[in-house]
Design a protein around this motif. Structure first.
Motif, PDB file in Angstrom:
ATOM      1  N   SER A 137      -7.719  -6.163  -1.566  1.00  0.00           N
ATOM      2  CA  SER A 137      -8.964  -6.452  -2.018  1.00  0.00           C
ATOM      3  C   SER A 137      -8.903  -8.038  -2.510  1.00  0.00           C
ATOM      4  N   ALA A 151       0.918  -1.373  -0.024  1.00  0.00           N
ATOM      5  CA  ALA A 151      -0.014   0.043  -0.048  1.00  0.00           C
ATOM      6  C   ALA A 151       1.046   1.071  -0.095  1.00  0.00           C
ATOM      7  N   THR A 201      -5.855  -1.056   1.515  1.00  0.00           N
ATOM      8  CA  THR A 201      -6.625  -1.600   0.281  1.00  0.00           C
ATOM      9  C   THR A 201      -6.414  -2.674  -0.495  1.00  0.00           C
ATOM     10  N   ASN A 212      -7.868  -1.018   5.051  1.00  0.00           N
ATOM     11  CA  ASN A 212      -7.173   0.392   5.246  1.00  0.00           C
ATOM     12  C   ASN A 212      -5.903   0.296   4.579  1.00  0.00           C
TER      13      ASN A 212
END
Length: 283
Positions: free
Chosen positions: A68, A25, A66, A64
């Protein structure tokens, strides 16, 4: 938050994967802490495996960060919330922690691939073979220390001999089958044991013949354990000071290719059994 005094290889792996999510991230520990409303010290403790994670906290972290990948997140949640107290816990404080880690990794594996060049794979070893091996490799050990290791190795076989065996595929070099770790009778019994296990539907045994040209080996013993998803696979290698656990994506890909290459140079299962039969008759 109660911190662990020691961590298992499985707990450390979970911590490493959480750190990788943060790094993917593009977040620093400070930025991650701000997002989650915790201190940087807490993030460091989580990523060191010193702090446990609940399902709620882990899913919040993944959101948080991200991430998926639902399958990966579910697999990490399963790791974080697992409370299995396996048979290996009986050996805690008695044998080195690496023995317990190996048994726990076996227990959670979805498959296992081995390459053995010098010794018969541990999951195939008879008591006599394992006893002779441990005694030779550790000449200073008293008998009770050897027997502890033999007993532990025999119990690890549950992953391929128990009620819920995992798929197991091994490539064994002919040299490992010919080396007489124990006496002739024990060596013959060891080969017979391999033949018996090779008949199981979930077991595949292949042999690299001594006559094979252009074979440089698979390096030291190679063990590839399947995770709930490929990203959570683990490769175990012999190291100068013990056992090394490999889990980076690049290294996992390397060892998958190496296993395929070694397998391609091996005899098919039926011819492998014929060779083992022949070696047993020669004893």
């Amino acid at each position: 938050m109660v911190l662990r005094r020691e961590t298992t290889a499985r707990q450390l792996r979970l911590a490493v994967e959480v750190r990788r999510l943060r790094e993917a991230a593009g977040l620093t520990t400070r930025q991650a802490a701000e997002l989650l409303g915790v201190s940087s010290a807490q993030i460091s403790q989580i990523e060191a495996g010193l702090a446990g994670l609940s399902e709620k906290r882990l899913r919040r972290i993944a959101a948080n960060y991200t991430c998926s990948d639902a399958e990966l997140i579910d697999s990490l949640v399963a790791m974080a919330t697992d409370r299995t107290q396996g048979w290996w816990e009986e050996y805690r404080g008695v044998l080195p922690s690496a023995y317990l880690d190996l048994a726990e990794l076996d227990h959670h594996a979805t498959f296992r691939h081995d390459v053995a060049v010098i010794h018969v794979p541990g999951l195939f070893q008879t008591e006599d073979y394992a006893r002779a091996l441990f005694a030779y490799m550790n000449p200073e050990f008293p008998d009770d220390e050897v027997e502890l290791r033999v007993a532990h190795r025999m119990r690890r076989k549950v992953v391929i001999e128990g009620p819920a065996p995992i798929p197991y595929e091994t490539v064994i070099h002919e040299a490992a089958l010919r080396i007489k770790v124990a006496g002739p009778a024990a060596s013959r019994a060891q080969l017979t044991r391999i033949l018996e296990m090779s008949e199981a539907d979930h077991v595949t045994v292949r042999v690299i013949p001594l006559s094979l040209n252009e074979f440089a080996g698979g390096g030291s013993t190679l063990v590839h354990l399947g995770g709930a998803v490929p990203r959570l696979d683990t490769v175990i290698r012999d190291a100068p000071n013990g056992t090394a656990f490999v889990d980076s994506e690049a290294q996992l890909d390397h060892f998958r290719k190496l296993f395929r290459r070694v397998k391609e140079g091996s005899l098919p299962p039926e011819q492998s059994r014929d060779l083992i039969h022949q070696l047993a008759k020669e004893l």
